[in-house]
Every structure is written in structure tokens, then in C-alpha cells.
Design a protein around this motif. Structure first.
Motif, mmCIF file in Angstrom:
data_model
loop_
_atom_site.group_PDB
_atom_site.id
_atom_site.type_symbol
_atom_site.label_atom_id
_atom_site.label_comp_id
_atom_site.label_asym_id
_atom_site.label_seq_id
_atom_site.Cartn_x
_atom_site.Cartn_y
_atom_site.Cartn_z
ATOM 1 N N GLU A 1 0.824 4.115 -3.011
ATOM 2 C CA GLU A 1 0.569 5.343 -2.498
ATOM 3 C C GLU A 1 1.461 6.262 -3.171
ATOM 4 O O GLU A 1 1.277 7.335 -3.577
ATOM 5 C CB GLU A 1 0.386 5.543 -0.766
ATOM 6 C CG GLU A 1 0.078 6.584 -0.642
ATOM 7 C CD GLU A 1 -1.315 7.007 -0.534
ATOM 8 O OE1 GLU A 1 -1.766 8.160 -0.490
ATOM 9 O OE2 GLU A 1 -2.170 5.937 -0.509
ATOM 10 N N ARG A 2 2.803 6.155 -2.896
ATOM 11 C CA ARG A 2 3.707 6.951 -3.278
ATOM 12 C C ARG A 2 3.719 7.031 -4.868
ATOM 13 O O ARG A 2 3.998 8.053 -5.416
ATOM 14 C CB ARG A 2 4.954 6.464 -2.976
ATOM 15 C CG ARG A 2 5.640 6.680 -1.564
ATOM 16 C CD ARG A 2 7.009 6.130 -1.238
ATOM 17 N NE ARG A 2 7.486 4.975 -1.497
ATOM 18 C CZ ARG A 2 7.319 3.952 -0.563
ATOM 19 N NH1 ARG A 2 6.632 4.158 0.570
ATOM 20 N NH2 ARG A 2 7.744 2.747 -1.000
ATOM 21 N N LEU B 1 -3.343 11.168 -6.544
ATOM 22 C CA LEU B 1 -4.335 10.407 -6.122
ATOM 23 C C LEU B 1 -3.825 9.319 -4.829
ATOM 24 O O LEU B 1 -2.550 9.044 -4.813
ATOM 25 C CB LEU B 1 -4.862 9.432 -6.929
ATOM 26 C CG LEU B 1 -5.967 9.677 -8.071
ATOM 27 C CD1 LEU B 1 -6.265 8.548 -9.079
ATOM 28 C CD2 LEU B 1 -7.192 10.138 -7.621
ATOM 29 N N SER B 2 -4.631 9.436 -3.799
ATOM 30 C CA SER B 2 -4.139 8.278 -2.863
ATOM 31 C C SER B 2 -4.824 6.898 -3.284
ATOM 32 O O SER B 2 -5.417 6.765 -4.140
ATOM 33 C CB SER B 2 -4.946 8.680 -1.405
ATOM 34 O OG SER B 2 -6.185 8.420 -1.572
ATOM 35 N N VAL B 3 -4.325 5.961 -2.575
ATOM 36 C CA VAL B 3 -4.644 4.642 -2.906
ATOM 37 C C VAL B 3 -6.248 4.717 -2.678
ATOM 38 O O VAL B 3 -6.850 4.000 -3.401
ATOM 39 C CB VAL B 3 -4.096 3.536 -1.858
ATOM 40 C CG1 VAL B 3 -4.660 2.235 -1.735
ATOM 41 C CG2 VAL B 3 -2.420 3.410 -2.290
ATOM 42 N N ARG B 4 -6.744 5.139 -1.581
ATOM 43 C CA ARG B 4 -8.061 5.260 -1.382
ATOM 44 C C ARG B 4 -8.889 5.772 -2.271
ATOM 45 O O ARG B 4 -10.105 5.030 -2.986
ATOM 46 C CB ARG B 4 -8.679 5.872 -0.042
ATOM 47 C CG ARG B 4 -7.936 4.903 1.286
ATOM 48 C CD ARG B 4 -8.308 3.666 1.456
ATOM 49 N NE ARG B 4 -7.965 3.028 2.831
ATOM 50 C CZ ARG B 4 -7.697 1.801 2.662
ATOM 51 N NH1 ARG B 4 -8.000 1.090 1.911
ATOM 52 N NH2 ARG B 4 -7.417 1.508 3.890
ATOM 53 N N GLU B 5 -8.675 6.868 -2.643
ATOM 54 C CA GLU B 5 -9.319 7.433 -3.858
ATOM 55 C C GLU B 5 -9.306 6.819 -5.322
ATOM 56 O O GLU B 5 -10.170 6.749 -5.963
ATOM 57 C CB GLU B 5 -8.329 8.931 -4.230
ATOM 58 C CG GLU B 5 -8.552 9.990 -3.083
ATOM 59 C CD GLU B 5 -8.071 11.255 -2.990
ATOM 60 O OE1 GLU B 5 -8.139 12.050 -2.595
ATOM 61 O OE2 GLU B 5 -6.611 11.210 -4.117
ATOM 62 N N TYR B 6 -8.109 6.107 -5.583
ATOM 63 C CA TYR B 6 -7.780 5.283 -6.687
ATOM 64 C C TYR B 6 -9.174 4.128 -6.463
ATOM 65 O O TYR B 6 -9.576 3.749 -7.583
ATOM 66 C CB TYR B 6 -6.590 4.937 -7.068
ATOM 67 C CG TYR B 6 -6.455 3.711 -7.948
ATOM 68 C CD1 TYR B 6 -6.314 4.205 -9.309
ATOM 69 C CD2 TYR B 6 -6.504 2.305 -7.737
ATOM 70 C CE1 TYR B 6 -6.172 3.479 -10.299
ATOM 71 C CE2 TYR B 6 -6.596 1.605 -8.841
ATOM 72 C CZ TYR B 6 -6.150 1.909 -10.084
ATOM 73 O OH TYR B 6 -6.134 0.842 -11.046
ATOM 74 N N ASN C 1 -0.544 2.328 -10.935
ATOM 75 C CA ASN C 1 -1.126 1.407 -9.977
ATOM 76 C C ASN C 1 -0.733 -0.107 -10.398
ATOM 77 O O ASN C 1 -0.072 -0.791 -9.378
ATOM 78 C CB ASN C 1 -2.766 1.373 -9.849
ATOM 79 C CG ASN C 1 -3.014 0.455 -8.601
ATOM 80 O OD1 ASN C 1 -3.104 0.731 -7.620
ATOM 81 N ND2 ASN C 1 -3.751 -0.610 -9.076
ATOM 82 N N GLN D 1 0.451 9.039 -5.614
ATOM 83 C CA GLN D 1 0.390 10.408 -5.311
ATOM 84 C C GLN D 1 1.514 11.230 -6.543
ATOM 85 O O GLN D 1 1.120 12.582 -6.771
ATOM 86 C CB GLN D 1 1.014 10.571 -4.014
ATOM 87 C CG GLN D 1 0.114 10.198 -3.023
ATOM 88 C CD GLN D 1 -1.079 11.574 -2.945
ATOM 89 O OE1 GLN D 1 -1.073 12.680 -3.474
ATOM 90 N NE2 GLN D 1 -2.199 11.111 -2.108
ATOM 91 N N GLU E 1 0.678 -1.162 0.138
ATOM 92 C CA GLU E 1 0.106 -0.109 -0.006
ATOM 93 C C GLU E 1 1.070 1.057 -0.043
ATOM 94 O O GLU E 1 0.615 2.259 -0.800
ATOM 95 C CB GLU E 1 -0.868 -0.053 1.110
ATOM 96 C CG GLU E 1 -2.073 1.223 1.101
ATOM 97 C CD GLU E 1 -3.252 0.870 1.934
ATOM 98 O OE1 GLU E 1 -4.006 0.799 1.770
ATOM 99 O OE2 GLU E 1 -2.754 0.924 3.463
#
Length: 152
Positions: free
Chosen positions: A30-31, A39-44, A121, A34, A26
Motif C-alpha cells: 500500500e505504501r 493507487l491503493s492496493v484495492r485499486e491496483y 507492486n 500510494q 498489504e
């Protein structure tokens, strides 16, 4: 130490390894998201889940279903939807058959961002799994993930 104690210790160590693998993957994704797409992982994840909706029976998800899919509470999911809606990536509208229901769809801008972010991703996931596979404690878990992918 009893056999039960040993089994629980092994179970606990396995859970710790799984948690470590998840955290590393994760953080790596995330890195990458971003840096490349803001985008964050949650947003994606939210954009991805919502992009799979359709107009057929059962095609639209209720907020609880969305929350379960992105592994967040309903209130956290609602806040996330609001943030993405403010960025123009999502749109909400009333359910045509039940005026109490509110649906959320990915906008054209959201679909474009998702399409651009998907290769990032996927590459970050692959990199994180390859890195974890070199760790003897995590390698069996990576192998299990690979087997799940092969079945899907």
C-alpha cells in the motif's frame, strides 16, 4: 488442557501468524503503490483483475465475480469502480447481449497506470516477503507462499 485444546490453540496461533503476514505485506505494498502511483492496493487489484478480461466466452466478469476476486463486498466494489471511473481509469458499458448487464473495462489510461505500477507492486511484495522470512514465526508461511508461486 486436552489434546483438542492444544490443537485449537496451535490453529489459532497459526491463523494469527497468517493474519499478521497478510497485514504486513498489504501495508508495505500500500505504501509503495500510494507513494509511486497514487493507487491503493484495492485499486491496483481491481485494475489487475479487470485487465485480464477478454471478449471470448466468459471473458467479462460480473460485479459479484469482480468483488470476489478483489475480496470486497459488491457495494464496496461498485464504489471502487465508480472512483476509478471518475479518474478515467475504467469505463462501464452495457452488455451487448443482455441490456441488464453492465461490464467494466480498464481504459487506456488505466492500463498505462497498471503497467507502471506492476513493477512497484512486485518489488514491494518481494521486499515484504523477504522481511517476513527473517521472522521465525512467519518464515514457514513465507515458504508456503513461495511454494505456491513455484507451482503456478
Amino acid at each position: 488442557m486436552t489434546a483438542t485444546d492444544s490443537a485449537l490453540t496451535a490453529l489459532s496461533q497459526g491463523w494469527c501468524a497468517l493474519s499478521l503476514l497478510h497485514g504486513r505485506i498489504e501495508a508495505h505494498i500500500e505504501r509503495a503503490l500510494q507513494a509511486g502511483h497514487g493507487l491503493s492496493v484495492r485499486e491496483y487489484s481491481l485494475l489487475d483483475v479487470l485487465s485480464q478480461q477478454h471478449d471470448g466466452p466468459g471473458g467479462h466478469l460480473q460485479m459479484k465475480q469482480v468483488a470476489d476476486a478483489v475480496v470486497l463486498s459488491q457495494s464496496a466494489t461498485t464504489r471502487l469502480v465508480t472512483r476509478l471511473e471518475e479518474r478515467g481509469l475504467l469505463a462501464r458499458y452495457l452488455c451487448p447481449t443482455d441490456r441488464r448487464g453492465i461490464y467494466t473495462d480498464v481504459s487506456e489510461a488505466g492500463l498505462a497506470l497498471l503497467a507502471a505500477a506492476r513493477p512497484t507492486n512486485n518489488a514491494a511484495l518481494r521486499e515484504a516477503l523477504d522481511s517476513a522470512a527473517r521472522n521465525p514465526e512467519l518464515a514457514p508461511l513465507v515458504a508456503a507462499v513461495e511454494q505456491l508461486k513455484a507451482r503456478a
